[in-house]
Design a protein around this motif. Structure first.
Motif, PDB file in Angstrom:
ATOM      1  N   GLY A 127       0.669  -1.135  -0.200  1.00 28.76           N
ATOM      2  CA  GLY A 127       0.001  -0.278   0.025  1.00 28.76           C
ATOM      3  C   GLY A 127       1.274   1.230   0.229  1.00 28.76           C
ATOM      4  N   ALA A 128       1.991   1.082   1.103  1.00 26.44           N
ATOM      5  CA  ALA A 128       2.701   2.556   0.872  1.00 26.44           C
ATOM      6  C   ALA A 128       3.564   2.661  -0.692  1.00 26.44           C
ATOM      7  CB  ALA A 128       3.892   2.499   1.581  1.00 26.44           C
ATOM      8  N   GLY A 129       3.912   1.567  -1.449  1.00 30.56           N
ATOM      9  CA  GLY A 129       4.298   1.063  -2.707  1.00 30.56           C
ATOM     10  C   GLY A 129       3.251   2.582  -3.904  1.00 30.56           C
ATOM     11  N   ALA A 130       2.230   1.906  -3.424  1.00 31.12           N
ATOM     12  CA  ALA A 130       0.619   2.137  -4.417  1.00 31.12           C
ATOM     13  C   ALA A 130       0.632   3.608  -3.963  1.00 31.12           C
ATOM     14  CB  ALA A 130      -0.194   1.445  -4.511  1.00 31.12           C
ATOM     15  N   CYS A 131       0.449   4.285  -2.778  1.00 32.43           N
ATOM     16  CA  CYS A 131       0.133   6.035  -1.977  1.00 32.43           C
ATOM     17  C   CYS A 131       1.202   6.857  -2.631  1.00 32.43           C
ATOM     18  CB  CYS A 131      -0.456   5.643  -0.984  1.00 32.43           C
ATOM     19  SG  CYS A 131      -1.942   4.870  -0.624  1.00 32.43           S
ATOM     20  N   LEU A 132       2.154   6.017  -2.331  1.00 35.35           N
ATOM     21  CA  LEU A 132       3.413   7.317  -2.718  1.00 35.35           C
ATOM     22  C   LEU A 132       3.880   7.096  -4.773  1.00 35.35           C
ATOM     23  CD1 LEU A 132       6.318   6.078   0.235  1.00 35.35           C
ATOM     24  CD2 LEU A 132       5.024   8.468   0.505  1.00 35.35           C
ATOM     25  N   GLY A 179      10.845  -5.485   2.657  1.00 37.68           N
ATOM     26  CA  GLY A 179       9.431  -4.576   2.400  1.00 37.68           C
ATOM     27  C   GLY A 179       9.653  -3.930   1.760  1.00 37.68           C
ATOM     28  N   VAL A 180      10.820  -2.971   2.054  1.00 37.41           N
ATOM     29  CA  VAL A 180      11.351  -1.796   1.185  1.00 37.41           C
ATOM     30  C   VAL A 180      10.805  -1.990  -0.471  1.00 37.41           C
ATOM     31  CG1 VAL A 180      12.635   0.305   0.273  1.00 37.41           C
ATOM     32  CG2 VAL A 180      11.757  -0.705   3.252  1.00 37.41           C
ATOM     33  N   LEU A 181      11.627  -3.754  -0.871  1.00 39.65           N
ATOM     34  CA  LEU A 181      12.282  -3.604  -2.039  1.00 39.65           C
ATOM     35  C   LEU A 181      10.366  -3.734  -2.489  1.00 39.65           C
ATOM     36  CD1 LEU A 181      15.197  -6.338  -1.863  1.00 39.65           C
ATOM     37  CD2 LEU A 181      14.970  -4.064  -2.847  1.00 39.65           C
ATOM     38  N   LEU A 182       9.557  -4.865  -1.974  1.00 39.11           N
ATOM     39  CA  LEU A 182       8.166  -4.718  -2.184  1.00 39.11           C
ATOM     40  C   LEU A 182       7.219  -3.070  -2.511  1.00 39.11           C
ATOM     41  CD1 LEU A 182       5.841  -6.283  -2.695  1.00 39.11           C
ATOM     42  CD2 LEU A 182       5.504  -6.671  -0.560  1.00 39.11           C
ATOM     43  N   ALA A 183       8.067  -2.221  -1.461  1.00 44.55           N
ATOM     44  CA  ALA A 183       7.110  -0.817  -1.834  1.00 44.55           C
ATOM     45  C   ALA A 183       7.714  -0.423  -2.799  1.00 44.55           C
ATOM     46  CB  ALA A 183       7.523  -0.176  -1.064  1.00 44.55           C
ATOM     47  N   GLY A 184       8.798  -0.945  -3.188  1.00 41.49           N
ATOM     48  CA  GLY A 184       9.325  -0.223  -5.093  1.00 41.49           C
ATOM     49  C   GLY A 184       8.884  -1.119  -6.007  1.00 41.49           C
ATOM     50  N   ALA A 204       5.783   0.246  -7.184  1.00 39.93           N
ATOM     51  CA  ALA A 204       5.415   1.614  -7.147  1.00 39.93           C
ATOM     52  C   ALA A 204       5.775   1.972  -8.616  1.00 39.93           C
ATOM     53  CB  ALA A 204       6.674   2.868  -6.186  1.00 39.93           C
ATOM     54  N   THR A 205       6.607   0.791  -9.315  1.00 37.47           N
ATOM     55  CA  THR A 205       7.142   0.835 -10.385  1.00 37.47           C
ATOM     56  C   THR A 205       5.782   0.302 -11.443  1.00 37.47           C
ATOM     57  OG1 THR A 205       9.338  -0.200  -9.453  1.00 37.47           O
ATOM     58  CG2 THR A 205       8.574  -0.373 -11.773  1.00 37.47           C
ATOM     59  N   VAL A 206       4.787  -0.607 -10.766  1.00 37.89           N
ATOM     60  CA  VAL A 206       3.823  -1.044 -11.644  1.00 37.89           C
ATOM     61  C   VAL A 206       2.964   0.790 -11.878  1.00 37.89           C
ATOM     62  CG1 VAL A 206       2.065  -2.683 -11.746  1.00 37.89           C
ATOM     63  CG2 VAL A 206       4.502  -3.526 -11.463  1.00 37.89           C
ATOM     64  N   VAL A 207       2.883   0.970 -10.701  1.00 39.74           N
ATOM     65  CA  VAL A 207       2.137   2.077 -11.042  1.00 39.74           C
ATOM     66  C   VAL A 207       2.302   3.375 -11.630  1.00 39.74           C
ATOM     67  CG1 VAL A 207       0.195   3.600  -9.189  1.00 39.74           C
ATOM     68  CG2 VAL A 207       1.152   0.920  -8.739  1.00 39.74           C
ATOM     69  N   LEU A 208       3.629   3.421 -11.415  1.00 46.44           N
ATOM     70  CA  LEU A 208       4.040   4.242 -12.343  1.00 46.44           C
ATOM     71  C   LEU A 208       4.526   4.161 -13.853  1.00 46.44           C
ATOM     72  CD1 LEU A 208       6.975   5.455  -9.637  1.00 46.44           C
ATOM     73  CD2 LEU A 208       4.916   6.674 -10.441  1.00 46.44           C
ATOM     74  N   LEU A 209       4.117   2.638 -14.316  1.00 49.15           N
ATOM     75  CA  LEU A 209       5.230   2.423 -15.451  1.00 49.15           C
ATOM     76  C   LEU A 209       3.189   3.351 -16.702  1.00 49.15           C
ATOM     77  CD1 LEU A 209       5.866   0.689 -17.170  1.00 49.15           C
ATOM     78  CD2 LEU A 209       4.103  -1.148 -16.777  1.00 49.15           C
ATOM     79  N   PRO A 210       2.159   3.379 -16.036  1.00 45.59           N
ATOM     80  CA  PRO A 210       1.528   3.949 -17.473  1.00 45.59           C
ATOM     81  C   PRO A 210       2.057   5.766 -17.953  1.00 45.59           C
ATOM     82  CG  PRO A 210      -0.535   3.223 -16.190  1.00 45.59           C
ATOM     83  CD  PRO A 210       1.420   3.162 -15.097  1.00 45.59           C
ATOM     84  N   LEU A 211       2.696   6.302 -16.849  1.00 44.27           N
ATOM     85  CA  LEU A 211       2.898   8.294 -16.890  1.00 44.27           C
ATOM     86  C   LEU A 211       4.756   7.654 -17.177  1.00 44.27           C
ATOM     87  CD1 LEU A 211       1.970  10.401 -16.172  1.00 44.27           C
ATOM     88  CD2 LEU A 211       3.121  10.226 -13.933  1.00 44.27           C
ATOM     89  N   ALA A 212       5.261   7.210 -16.564  1.00 41.65           N
ATOM     90  CA  ALA A 212       6.508   7.027 -17.302  1.00 41.65           C
ATOM     91  C   ALA A 212       6.050   6.710 -19.193  1.00 41.65           C
ATOM     92  CB  ALA A 212       7.168   5.485 -16.675  1.00 41.65           C
ATOM     93  N   VAL A 213       5.344   5.930 -19.436  1.00 38.02           N
ATOM     94  CA  VAL A 213       5.499   5.343 -20.695  1.00 38.02           C
ATOM     95  C   VAL A 213       4.600   6.853 -21.126  1.00 38.02           C
ATOM     96  CG1 VAL A 213       3.885   3.975 -22.771  1.00 38.02           C
ATOM     97  CG2 VAL A 213       4.532   3.037 -20.803  1.00 38.02           C
TER      98      VAL A 213
END
Length: 704
Positions: free
Chosen positions: A212-217, A255-260, A263-272
């Motif tokens: 959830g932290a990775g998604a929200c951030l 857990g930090v790696l999981l958050a990262g 976050a990478t998956v959530v950021l993918l559309p904007l990054a593309v």
């Protein structure tokens, strides 16, 4: 131990301030309320705070004293485009806008229609949710014992910060504005809370907390530009933990790696999207950056000093002067709370070896930078990232002061301390509510209804950018059947030419460009003034009659763009002097327009070229943007081109191109057979001669 510290305190106030601050009661059980009463009363008090937050944010949300502003107009229009099928990870209009708020506003606009209430409802709900997120984060930050046992101070600190956010004029104003800015504090706070819970927690909820932290951030990147500093803030926290709490990272590194990863998956559309439109990534930052000569005016260090002074002064002196982001330039805090905030900052700096305090100080410092390093600080939108961390500092200062005054023989009784605290908070709340609500109701929401009551088949409105965007949203971009039909353009740049002038009523907003708009209309029609009812005093209305000999347009070859723009003619003076402003007018038609793509923002680029094909003057704009187009629209667009005072004598040619401000790539113009004609259309001639005009023209903000 306490006796030793008390003896040190009494030995000299200046020499011992660091020692006193070090025993801040946020984590000191001996100076806090008992844990049991806090645990019993905190949820009930939190519920009252949340109810108060919801009440003041939802009250008269569809009306109220704040008019719809230009950013809300763009947000509303983008929401209508989304509902029409224009899915995109980034909205390119209005110099670019992150998309999350538009997606959140779409359900309420679809359900309630294009109204102020529908547009602002997500902001009010997000603002209320932010108060809850503040409580959760602050409470978690000051829990000791690995998350299994809270210190007695934690719930009271959390309640205090949530209460200050509830009564904050800044956050109240923000929560009643239908724009994306309000989402950044909510998602940042939730993300940090979940990250902290994952680092301190144990059991089955640890992995969901990190995810959830990775998604929200990551979702903060879909809110507002300052969110680009969020990764640095996370690095500050993780880096500090690597020094002060190594065991946390050793046991929770996965857990930090999981958050990262999340976050990478959530950021993918904007990054593309940014990969394909990289200019959208940097355009807005460059436009307002301290390093931009158009921003600093040749004195970047002077502007930096001004911004630093303005940022420091915004906490107790003068806040943001822009009424779009603040009310009456009020500061962040009234003076008593500002003094407590300064004391709380000293407490936090002294205890910065603890990660909770380091996070708060780093948060405040980093999220002030977007205002300091850009134009016009203080700026309550660009510096919104300091919310809600800024509300913790007065609570820390008040808690420290209460501990010094509220206990022990010979000290002020706790009841008097509580009374003083209630007075400070009550004074702040009364001031904020009075500043915000004790203003006359805004007339903006009633604009469309008043225009719809006018006696005409079609009403054309040549208005400001704000009027055009708000009017377009409130009328659903003309999609709703109405009598009369309402059409809006940004009159300082473009005018729609009615297909049936005799059936039209033309309104021109009284502004600095109104004379130009009337002159353009008068070149095509006879203007007959018409009366307007009360509530429309800022406009002048005209009936249109055909002129026997309208002013001629110089013809252009049959050139068009695949987007659906067809050039018809132009007007350009025959001669001009150096230093003179030249007005180029283009007449164009919308024919067979392509699908509306909100990920693009098309605009004309006009220029005057010398014999070496160098642009000696240029101007870009499109005052009749794509979502407002209708088949057959004929438009006149005017571009003010400022000739340099040092321009040598000679002949200039005019040129026009069409590009998108999402990628700054020029679209090729096409001839009648559909063949590409390079990247621009050249036409006309302008003779430059004579002595320079004094004083010479200067480039203006608007292109009309």
């Amino acid at each position: 131990m306490e006796g030793g510290r008390g003896a040190t305190i009494g030995s000299g106030p200046w020499r011992t301030i660091p020692t006193v601050l070090e025993i801040a009661p946020a984590v000191s059980a001996s100076s806090a309320l008992q844990a049991r009463p806090a645990g019993r009363w905190a949820p009930r008090l939190l519920l009252l705070v949340l109810l108060a937050a919801a009440l003041v944010r939802l009250w008269d949300l569809g009306g109220g004293p704040d008019p719809l502003d230009v950013d809300e107009g763009y947000t509303g229009v983008d929401t209508l485009r989304l509902l029409a099928g224009g899915l995109t990870p980034y909205f390119a209009a209005n110099n670019g806008a992150e998309p999350l708020y538009v997606y959140l506003a779409a359900p309420s606009v679809a359900l309630l229609g294009p109204t102020p209430l529908a547009l602002r409802l997500p902001a009010a709900l997000a603002g209320t949710a932010s108060v809850l997120a503040t409580y959760l984060l602050v409470r978690a930050l000051f829990i000791s014992g690995g998350g299994r046992r809270e210190t007695p101070a934690a719930p009271w600190l959390a309640l205090g910060a949530a209460l200050l956010q509830t009564i904050s004029l800044w956050h109240l104003h923000l929560s009643r504005d239908g724009s994306r800015v309000v989402l950044l504090p909510l998602l940042l706070t939730l993300g940090l809370w979940l990250l902290w819970c994952g680092l301190r927690g144990a059991g089955r909820w640890t992995a969901p907390s990190f995810a959830g932290a990775g998604a929200c951030l990551a979702l903060t990147a879909y809110t507002y530009l300052p969110a680009r500093l969020v990764p640095l803030l996370v690095l500050v926290l993780v880096g500090h933990l690597g020094w002060s709490r190594r065991a946390w990272l050793r046991t929770r590194g996965w857990g930090v790696l999981l958050a990262g990863l999340v976050a990478t998956v959530v950021l993918l559309p904007l990054a593309v999207y940014y990969a394909a439109h990289w200019q959208a990534l940097v355009f807005r930052m460059e436009m307002v950056s301290l390093t931009n000569p158009a921003v600093h005016g040749g004195d970047p260090w002077g502007l930096l000093a001004h911004n630093v002074a303005g940022t420091l002064g915004m906490f107790a002196g003068e806040g943001d002067r822009d009424p779009q982001y603040n009310v009456a330039a009020r500061p962040v805090f009234p003076l008593p709370l500002a003094l407590l905030a300064a004391l709380g900052l000293l407490v936090a700096l002294r205890r910065a070896r603890q990660p909770a305090y380091a996070l708060l100080v780093g948060w405040l410092t980093l999220m002030l930078l977007p205002g300091v390093l850009s134009a016009n600080a203080p700026h309550f939108a660009r510096q919104v990232g300091i919310l809600p961390a800024v509300y913790v500092f007065p609570v820390l200062g008040g808690w420290w002061l209460a501990a010094r005054l509220g206990g022990g023989r010979g000290r002020v009784r706790p009841a008097l301390v509580a009374l003083a605290a209630a007075g400070v908070v009550g004074h702040a709340a009364a001031g904020a509510l009075d500043d915000y609500f004790d203003r006359p109701p805004a007339e903006g929401p009633h604009l469309a209804a008043r225009l719809a009551a006018l006696p005409a088949r079609t009403v054309y409105v040549a208005g400001s950018e704000e009027t055009a965007l708000i009017g377009g949203y409130l009328t659903a971009l003309g999609a709703r059947p109405a009598a009369p039909a309402l059409r809006f353009t940004q009159g300082f740049h473009s005018l729609l030419l009615p297909a049936q002038p005799a059936d039209a009523l033309y309104l021109v907003e009284e502004a600095w460009w109104a004379g130009q708009a009337r002159a353009l209309l008068a070149a095509e029609y006879q203007l007959v003034p018409a009366p307007l009812p009360a509530g429309l005093e800022r406009f002048r209305a005209y009936r249109l009659a055909a002129r026997a000999e309208p002013e001629a347009w110089a013809p252009l070859p049959p050139v068009h763009w695949a987007l659906g723009v067809h050039l018809l003619g132009y007007r350009l003076p025959a001669a001009a002097r150096p230093g003179e402003e030249v007005r180029l007018a283009l007449r164009w038609r919308v024919a067979a327009p392509g699908p509306d793509d909100p990920g693009q923002d098309y605009t004309f680029a006009t220029a005057l070229l010398d014999g070496a094909d160098v642009e000696v003057a240029n101007r870009d704009w499109l005052g009749h943007p794509r979502p407002f187009w209708r088949e057959g629209d004929e438009v006149v667009s005017v571009f003010a081109l400022c000739l340099p005072a040092t321009l040598p004598e000679g002949t200039l040619r005019a040129a026009v191109a069409l590009y998108s401000r999402a990628d700054f790539v020029r679209r090729p113009p096409l001839d009648a057979a559909g063949q590409a004609l390079g990247h621009r259309v050249e036409f006309g001639a302008l003779a430059v001669s004579g002595p320079p005009q004094q004083p010479p023209c200067t480039a203006s903000l608007y292109p009309g």
